[in-house]
Design a protein around this motif. Structure first.
Motif, PDB file in Angstrom:
ATOM      1  N   SER A 220       0.844  -1.193   0.000  1.00 38.42           N
ATOM      2  CA  SER A 220       0.000   0.000   0.000  1.00 38.42           C
ATOM      3  C   SER A 220       0.876   1.238   0.000  1.00 38.42           C
ATOM      4  O   SER A 220       2.076   1.180   0.307  1.00 38.42           O
ATOM      5  CB  SER A 220      -0.935   0.010   1.217  1.00 38.42           C
ATOM      6  N   ALA A 221       0.267   2.354  -0.326  1.00 42.06           N
ATOM      7  CA  ALA A 221       0.963   3.642  -0.315  1.00 42.06           C
ATOM      8  C   ALA A 221      -0.076   4.742  -0.219  1.00 42.06           C
ATOM      9  O   ALA A 221      -1.190   4.605  -0.731  1.00 42.06           O
ATOM     10  CB  ALA A 221       1.813   3.818  -1.567  1.00 42.06           C
ATOM     11  N   ARG A 234       4.238   6.385   3.715  1.00 38.48           N
ATOM     12  CA  ARG A 234       3.863   5.043   4.152  1.00 38.48           C
ATOM     13  C   ARG A 234       3.871   4.057   2.982  1.00 38.48           C
ATOM     14  O   ARG A 234       2.943   3.277   2.794  1.00 38.48           O
ATOM     15  CB  ARG A 234       2.497   5.046   4.817  1.00 38.48           C
ATOM     16  N   ILE A 235       4.941   4.085   2.184  1.00 40.15           N
ATOM     17  CA  ILE A 235       5.089   3.108   1.104  1.00 40.15           C
ATOM     18  C   ILE A 235       5.415   1.767   1.760  1.00 40.15           C
ATOM     19  O   ILE A 235       6.436   1.621   2.429  1.00 40.15           O
ATOM     20  CB  ILE A 235       6.207   3.516   0.129  1.00 40.15           C
ATOM     21  N   ALA A 236       4.538   0.801   1.583  1.00 40.13           N
ATOM     22  CA  ALA A 236       4.637  -0.445   2.338  1.00 40.13           C
ATOM     23  C   ALA A 236       4.482  -1.646   1.412  1.00 40.13           C
ATOM     24  O   ALA A 236       3.541  -1.698   0.609  1.00 40.13           O
ATOM     25  CB  ALA A 236       3.548  -0.486   3.414  1.00 40.13           C
ATOM     26  N   VAL A 237       5.403  -2.603   1.534  1.00 41.63           N
ATOM     27  CA  VAL A 237       5.328  -3.849   0.769  1.00 41.63           C
ATOM     28  C   VAL A 237       5.517  -5.006   1.733  1.00 41.63           C
ATOM     29  O   VAL A 237       6.458  -5.003   2.541  1.00 41.63           O
ATOM     30  CB  VAL A 237       6.404  -3.904  -0.343  1.00 41.63           C
ATOM     31  N   ASP A 238       4.615  -5.987   1.679  1.00 41.47           N
ATOM     32  CA  ASP A 238       4.739  -7.158   2.538  1.00 41.47           C
ATOM     33  C   ASP A 238       6.101  -7.815   2.335  1.00 41.47           C
ATOM     34  O   ASP A 238       6.579  -7.918   1.196  1.00 41.47           O
ATOM     35  CB  ASP A 238       3.653  -8.181   2.233  1.00 41.47           C
ATOM     36  N   PRO A 239       6.759  -8.274   3.403  1.00 37.75           N
ATOM     37  CA  PRO A 239       8.079  -8.908   3.257  1.00 37.75           C
ATOM     38  C   PRO A 239       8.104 -10.013   2.206  1.00 37.75           C
ATOM     39  O   PRO A 239       9.069 -10.114   1.434  1.00 37.75           O
ATOM     40  CB  PRO A 239       8.350  -9.450   4.665  1.00 37.75           C
ATOM     41  N   ALA A 240       7.064 -10.824   2.124  1.00 41.77           N
ATOM     42  CA  ALA A 240       7.056 -11.947   1.175  1.00 41.77           C
ATOM     43  C   ALA A 240       6.919 -11.492  -0.275  1.00 41.77           C
ATOM     44  O   ALA A 240       7.186 -12.272  -1.195  1.00 41.77           O
ATOM     45  CB  ALA A 240       5.921 -12.910   1.523  1.00 41.77           C
TER      46      ALA A 240
END
Length: 313
Positions: A220-221, A234-240
Protein backbone atom coordinates in the motif's frame (compact mmCIF):
# COMPACT_ATOMS: atom_id res chain seq x y z
CA UNK A 1 -6.09 -0.23 -22.10
CA UNK A 2 -9.07 -0.89 -19.87
CA UNK A 3 -11.08 2.17 -18.93
CA UNK A 4 -11.43 3.05 -15.25
CA UNK A 5 -14.46 5.29 -15.81
CA UNK A 6 -16.83 6.62 -13.19
CA UNK A 7 -20.12 8.48 -13.54
CA UNK A 8 -20.68 10.24 -10.22
CA UNK A 9 -21.33 13.63 -8.73
CA UNK A 10 -18.54 15.84 -7.41
CA UNK A 11 -18.80 14.46 -3.88
CA UNK A 12 -18.21 10.91 -5.13
CA UNK A 13 -15.51 11.70 -7.70
CA UNK A 14 -12.07 10.17 -7.09
CA UNK A 15 -9.47 12.39 -5.44
CA UNK A 16 -7.22 12.41 -8.50
CA UNK A 17 -10.10 13.68 -10.68
CA UNK A 18 -10.94 16.51 -8.29
CA UNK A 19 -7.24 17.39 -8.11
CA UNK A 20 -7.10 17.53 -11.91
CA UNK A 21 -10.12 19.84 -11.89
CA UNK A 22 -8.47 22.08 -9.28
CA UNK A 23 -5.05 22.23 -10.87
CA UNK A 24 -5.69 21.77 -14.61
CA UNK A 25 -4.49 24.75 -16.63
CA UNK A 26 -7.13 24.74 -19.33
CA UNK A 27 -10.33 23.09 -20.46
CA UNK A 28 -12.86 23.01 -23.28
CA UNK A 29 -16.39 24.19 -22.70
CA UNK A 30 -19.15 22.70 -24.84
CA UNK A 31 -22.49 24.48 -25.28
CA UNK A 32 -25.36 24.02 -27.70
CA UNK A 33 -28.11 26.28 -28.95
CA UNK A 34 -31.83 25.56 -28.77
CA UNK A 35 -31.60 23.56 -31.98
CA UNK A 36 -28.78 21.39 -30.67
CA UNK A 37 -25.98 22.94 -32.78
CA UNK A 38 -22.80 22.46 -30.67
CA UNK A 39 -19.97 24.86 -29.93
CA UNK A 40 -16.71 23.98 -28.16
CA UNK A 41 -14.32 26.71 -26.99
CA UNK A 42 -11.06 26.56 -25.02
CA UNK A 43 -11.35 28.25 -21.63
CA UNK A 44 -9.37 29.14 -18.57
CA UNK A 45 -11.35 28.16 -15.51
CA UNK A 46 -11.27 27.87 -11.72
CA UNK A 47 -12.87 25.14 -9.59
CA UNK A 48 -13.74 25.91 -5.98
CA UNK A 49 -14.83 22.40 -5.03
CA UNK A 50 -18.46 23.02 -5.91
CA UNK A 51 -18.65 24.99 -9.17
CA UNK A 52 -16.42 25.70 -12.17
CA UNK A 53 -16.02 29.29 -13.35
CA UNK A 54 -14.76 30.68 -16.65
CA UNK A 55 -14.66 34.32 -17.68
CA UNK A 56 -15.16 36.25 -20.87
CA UNK A 57 -11.70 37.74 -20.76
CA UNK A 58 -10.37 41.10 -21.84
CA UNK A 59 -9.03 40.13 -25.28
CA UNK A 60 -10.41 42.45 -27.97
CA UNK A 61 -13.83 41.28 -29.22
CA UNK A 62 -16.31 42.95 -31.50
CA UNK A 63 -19.13 42.21 -29.06
CA UNK A 64 -19.83 40.73 -25.64
CA UNK A 65 -22.86 39.00 -27.16
CA UNK A 66 -20.80 35.86 -27.69
CA UNK A 67 -22.27 32.72 -29.17
CA UNK A 68 -21.51 30.68 -26.05
CA UNK A 69 -23.51 33.17 -23.96
CA UNK A 70 -26.40 33.14 -26.42
CA UNK A 71 -26.35 29.33 -26.31
CA UNK A 72 -26.58 29.35 -22.52
CA UNK A 73 -29.61 31.63 -22.65
CA UNK A 74 -31.35 29.01 -24.82
CA UNK A 75 -29.86 25.83 -23.32
CA UNK A 76 -28.05 25.84 -19.95
CA UNK A 77 -26.79 22.24 -20.29
CA UNK A 78 -22.99 22.20 -20.78
CA UNK A 79 -19.93 19.97 -20.58
CA UNK A 80 -16.45 20.96 -19.45
CA UNK A 81 -13.52 18.73 -20.40
CA UNK A 82 -10.13 18.87 -18.66
CA UNK A 83 -7.50 16.39 -19.78
CA UNK A 84 -3.85 15.40 -19.66
CA UNK A 85 -2.10 14.45 -22.90
CA UNK A 86 1.22 12.60 -23.06
CA UNK A 87 2.92 10.61 -25.79
CA UNK A 88 3.21 7.92 -23.11
CA UNK A 89 -0.41 6.76 -23.09
CA UNK A 90 -0.05 5.27 -19.63
CA UNK A 91 -0.14 8.90 -18.37
CA UNK A 92 -3.34 9.98 -20.09
CA UNK A 93 -6.29 11.17 -18.02
CA UNK A 94 -9.48 13.15 -18.46
CA UNK A 95 -12.39 14.51 -16.47
CA UNK A 96 -15.72 15.59 -17.94
CA UNK A 97 -18.08 17.77 -15.90
CA UNK A 98 -21.66 17.69 -17.13
CA UNK A 99 -24.05 20.18 -15.60
CA UNK A 100 -26.04 23.38 -15.82
CA UNK A 101 -24.50 26.77 -16.40
CA UNK A 102 -25.58 30.29 -15.63
CA UNK A 103 -24.04 33.60 -16.58
CA UNK A 104 -22.97 35.87 -13.72
CA UNK A 105 -22.50 39.58 -14.36
CA UNK A 106 -22.55 41.06 -10.85
CA UNK A 107 -22.81 40.20 -7.20
CA UNK A 108 -20.73 38.47 -4.55
CA UNK A 109 -20.30 35.17 -6.42
CA UNK A 110 -19.28 37.03 -9.60
CA UNK A 111 -16.61 38.94 -7.68
CA UNK A 112 -15.36 35.80 -5.95
CA UNK A 113 -15.15 33.96 -9.29
CA UNK A 114 -13.05 36.77 -10.78
CA UNK A 115 -10.79 36.65 -7.72
CA UNK A 116 -10.35 32.88 -8.12
CA UNK A 117 -9.44 33.24 -11.79
CA UNK A 118 -6.96 36.04 -11.15
CA UNK A 119 -5.33 34.02 -8.35
CA UNK A 120 -4.98 30.97 -10.59
CA UNK A 121 -3.78 32.73 -13.74
CA UNK A 122 -1.19 35.49 -13.18
CA UNK A 123 -1.75 36.58 -16.80
CA UNK A 124 -5.21 37.86 -15.86
CA UNK A 125 -3.62 40.41 -13.54
CA UNK A 126 -2.25 42.26 -16.56
CA UNK A 127 -5.40 41.79 -18.67
CA UNK A 128 -7.72 43.46 -16.14
CA UNK A 129 -10.79 41.25 -16.24
CA UNK A 130 -13.86 43.45 -16.61
CA UNK A 131 -15.63 43.65 -13.26
CA UNK A 132 -18.23 46.14 -14.51
CA UNK A 133 -19.45 44.77 -17.87
CA UNK A 134 -17.81 41.36 -17.89
CA UNK A 135 -19.42 37.93 -17.62
CA UNK A 136 -18.56 34.70 -15.82
CA UNK A 137 -19.95 31.29 -16.76
CA UNK A 138 -20.65 29.27 -13.59
CA UNK A 139 -21.13 25.52 -14.07
CA UNK A 140 -22.84 23.43 -11.39
CA UNK A 141 -21.78 19.79 -11.91
CA UNK A 142 -24.52 17.21 -12.18
CA UNK A 143 -22.31 14.34 -13.24
CA UNK A 144 -18.54 13.80 -13.35
CA UNK A 145 -16.98 11.26 -15.69
CA UNK A 146 -13.33 10.45 -15.03
CA UNK A 147 -10.88 8.15 -16.77
CA UNK A 148 -7.25 7.14 -16.61
CA UNK A 149 -5.50 3.90 -17.54
CA UNK A 150 -5.23 1.27 -14.81
CA UNK A 151 -1.82 1.16 -13.14
CA UNK A 152 -0.07 -2.16 -13.60
CA UNK A 153 3.07 -3.68 -12.19
CA UNK A 154 5.68 -5.66 -14.15
CA UNK A 155 5.42 -8.27 -11.41
CA UNK A 156 1.80 -8.99 -12.33
CA UNK A 157 0.58 -7.42 -9.09
CA UNK A 158 -2.41 -5.13 -9.61
CA UNK A 159 -2.30 -1.57 -8.28
CA UNK A 160 -5.77 -0.28 -7.35
CA UNK A 161 -6.91 3.08 -5.97
CA UNK A 162 -8.04 2.76 -2.34
CA UNK A 163 -11.11 4.54 -1.06
CA UNK A 164 -12.22 5.23 2.50
CA UNK A 165 -13.75 1.75 2.64
CA UNK A 166 -10.26 0.28 2.13
CA UNK A 167 -8.63 2.24 4.98
CA UNK A 168 -8.27 -0.84 7.18
CA UNK A 169 -6.57 -2.75 4.36
CA UNK A 170 -4.17 0.15 3.93
CA UNK A 171 -3.49 0.24 7.67
CA UNK A 172 -2.91 -3.50 8.01
CA UNK A 173 -0.60 -3.57 4.99
CA UNK A 174 1.42 -0.71 6.47
CA UNK A 175 1.68 -2.49 9.83
CA UNK A 176 2.89 -5.73 8.22
CA UNK A 177 5.58 -3.87 6.30
CA UNK A 178 6.73 -1.61 9.15
CA UNK A 179 6.76 -4.39 11.75
CA UNK A 180 10.39 -5.09 10.87
CA UNK A 181 11.31 -1.73 12.40
CA UNK A 182 9.79 -2.47 15.78
CA UNK A 183 12.53 -2.21 18.39
CA UNK A 184 15.22 -1.34 15.82
CA UNK A 185 14.49 2.31 15.04
CA UNK A 186 15.28 5.07 17.51
CA UNK A 187 12.96 6.86 17.78
CA UNK A 188 10.36 4.20 16.93
CA UNK A 189 8.33 4.49 13.75
CA UNK A 190 5.01 6.25 14.32
CA UNK A 191 3.47 4.11 11.56
CA UNK A 192 2.91 1.28 14.06
CA UNK A 193 0.86 3.58 16.30
CA UNK A 194 -1.56 4.88 13.67
CA UNK A 195 -5.22 4.17 14.27
CA UNK A 196 -7.80 3.53 11.58
CA UNK A 197 -9.02 7.09 12.06
CA UNK A 198 -5.46 8.40 11.56
CA UNK A 199 -5.33 6.53 8.25
CA UNK A 200 -8.73 7.84 7.11
CA UNK A 201 -7.75 11.43 7.92
CA UNK A 202 -4.47 11.06 6.01
CA UNK A 203 -6.20 9.50 2.98
CA UNK A 204 -8.73 12.33 2.91
CA UNK A 205 -5.87 14.75 2.21
CA UNK A 206 -5.10 12.96 -1.05
CA UNK A 207 -5.58 9.25 -1.49
CA UNK A 208 -3.98 5.82 -1.40
CA UNK A 209 -3.26 2.73 -3.46
CA UNK A 210 -3.20 -0.94 -2.59
CA UNK A 211 -1.20 -3.62 -4.41
CA UNK A 212 -3.04 -6.92 -4.87
CA UNK A 213 -1.74 -10.32 -5.86
CA UNK A 214 -5.03 -11.90 -6.85
CA UNK A 215 -7.30 -10.92 -3.96
CA UNK A 216 -4.48 -10.63 -1.41
CA UNK A 217 -3.23 -7.17 -0.47
CA UNK A 218 0.58 -7.22 -0.59
CA UNK A 219 1.37 -3.50 -0.39
CA UNK A 220 0.00 0.00 0.00
CA UNK A 221 0.96 3.64 -0.31
CA UNK A 222 -0.59 6.99 0.57
CA UNK A 223 -0.21 10.49 -0.83
CA UNK A 224 -1.22 14.02 0.05
CA UNK A 225 -1.72 17.11 -2.10
CA UNK A 226 0.37 19.92 -0.68
CA UNK A 227 1.35 23.38 -1.80
CA UNK A 228 3.47 22.95 -4.91
CA UNK A 229 4.01 19.17 -4.62
CA UNK A 230 2.51 15.78 -3.87
CA UNK A 231 3.82 14.10 -0.74
CA UNK A 232 4.15 10.29 -0.83
CA UNK A 233 4.10 8.45 2.48
CA UNK A 234 3.86 5.04 4.15
CA UNK A 235 5.09 3.11 1.10
CA UNK A 236 4.64 -0.44 2.34
CA UNK A 237 5.33 -3.85 0.77
CA UNK A 238 4.74 -7.16 2.54
CA UNK A 239 8.08 -8.91 3.26
CA UNK A 240 7.06 -11.95 1.17
CA UNK A 241 6.28 -9.75 -1.86
CA UNK A 242 9.52 -7.77 -1.93
CA UNK A 243 11.83 -7.96 -4.90
CA UNK A 244 8.94 -8.07 -7.39
CA UNK A 245 8.76 -4.38 -8.23
CA UNK A 246 5.72 -3.70 -6.05
CA UNK A 247 7.19 -0.65 -4.32
CA UNK A 248 8.28 0.87 -7.64
CA UNK A 249 4.79 0.26 -9.08
CA UNK A 250 3.19 2.01 -6.10
CA UNK A 251 5.46 5.01 -6.59
CA UNK A 252 4.63 5.13 -10.32
CA UNK A 253 0.95 5.15 -9.39
CA UNK A 254 1.47 8.19 -7.15
CA UNK A 255 3.54 9.90 -9.85
CA UNK A 256 0.67 9.30 -12.26
CA UNK A 257 -1.75 11.01 -9.88
CA UNK A 258 0.62 13.97 -9.57
CA UNK A 259 1.02 14.32 -13.34
CA UNK A 260 -2.72 14.06 -13.92
CA UNK A 261 -3.27 16.80 -11.35
CA UNK A 262 -0.64 19.06 -12.92
CA UNK A 263 1.94 18.84 -10.14
CA UNK A 264 5.61 19.19 -11.00
CA UNK A 265 7.17 17.51 -7.98
CA UNK A 266 6.90 14.48 -5.69
CA UNK A 267 8.44 14.50 -2.20
CA UNK A 268 8.91 11.69 0.30
CA UNK A 269 10.46 11.50 3.76
CA UNK A 270 13.03 8.82 4.61
CA UNK A 271 15.01 8.11 7.77
CA UNK A 272 18.76 8.61 7.36
CA UNK A 273 19.26 5.45 9.43
CA UNK A 274 17.62 3.39 6.65
CA UNK A 275 20.16 3.71 3.79
CA UNK A 276 18.61 0.87 1.78
CA UNK A 277 15.36 2.84 1.62
CA UNK A 278 17.27 5.93 0.52
CA UNK A 279 18.93 3.92 -2.28
CA UNK A 280 15.55 2.53 -3.37
CA UNK A 281 14.16 6.01 -3.97
CA UNK A 282 17.39 7.25 -5.53
CA UNK A 283 17.14 4.40 -8.04
CA UNK A 284 13.70 5.75 -8.96
CA UNK A 285 15.16 9.21 -9.66
CA UNK A 286 14.64 10.90 -6.28
CA UNK A 287 17.32 13.12 -4.79
CA UNK A 288 17.84 14.52 -1.30
CA UNK A 289 16.15 17.88 -1.04
CA UNK A 290 16.51 18.64 2.69
CA UNK A 291 17.71 17.14 5.97
CA UNK A 292 16.72 17.93 9.53
CA UNK A 293 17.13 16.31 12.96
CA UNK A 294 14.28 13.98 13.83
CA UNK A 295 12.00 15.79 16.29
CA UNK A 296 11.67 12.75 18.57
CA UNK A 297 15.15 11.30 18.82
CA UNK A 298 18.70 10.74 17.53
CA UNK A 299 18.07 10.34 13.80
CA UNK A 300 17.71 12.56 10.73
CA UNK A 301 14.71 12.98 8.45
CA UNK A 302 15.67 13.27 4.80
CA UNK A 303 13.27 14.76 2.28
CA UNK A 304 13.78 13.34 -1.20
CA UNK A 305 12.17 14.89 -4.25
CA UNK A 306 11.69 14.19 -7.94
CA UNK A 307 10.77 16.65 -10.66
CA UNK A 308 8.09 15.36 -13.00
CA UNK A 309 8.07 18.23 -15.48
CA UNK A 310 9.47 21.68 -15.91
CA UNK A 311 6.47 23.79 -14.91
CA UNK A 312 4.96 24.10 -11.45
CA UNK A 313 1.14 23.66 -11.22
Amino acid sequence: MGEARQEVGVTGAPAWALALLREGRGGRLATADAGGRPLVVPVCYAFDGARCYSAVDAKPKSTRNLRRLRNLADNPQVSLVVDVWDEDWSRLAWVIVEGRAEVLAAGEEFTRAIDLLVAKYPQYRAMQLDRQQGAVVAVTPGRVLAWRPPVSSPSGVRIDPAGAEHAEQVRQSMRRAFEQYRGSLNPPSSALDETIEDVRVAMAKGGAFVARDGETVVGSARYQFRSGHVYAERIAVDPAARGRGVGAALMRAIEGVARAAGYAEIQIGVRASLPSNVRFYEDLGYRTHASRPHPRGPDYDLTLSKRLRADPP
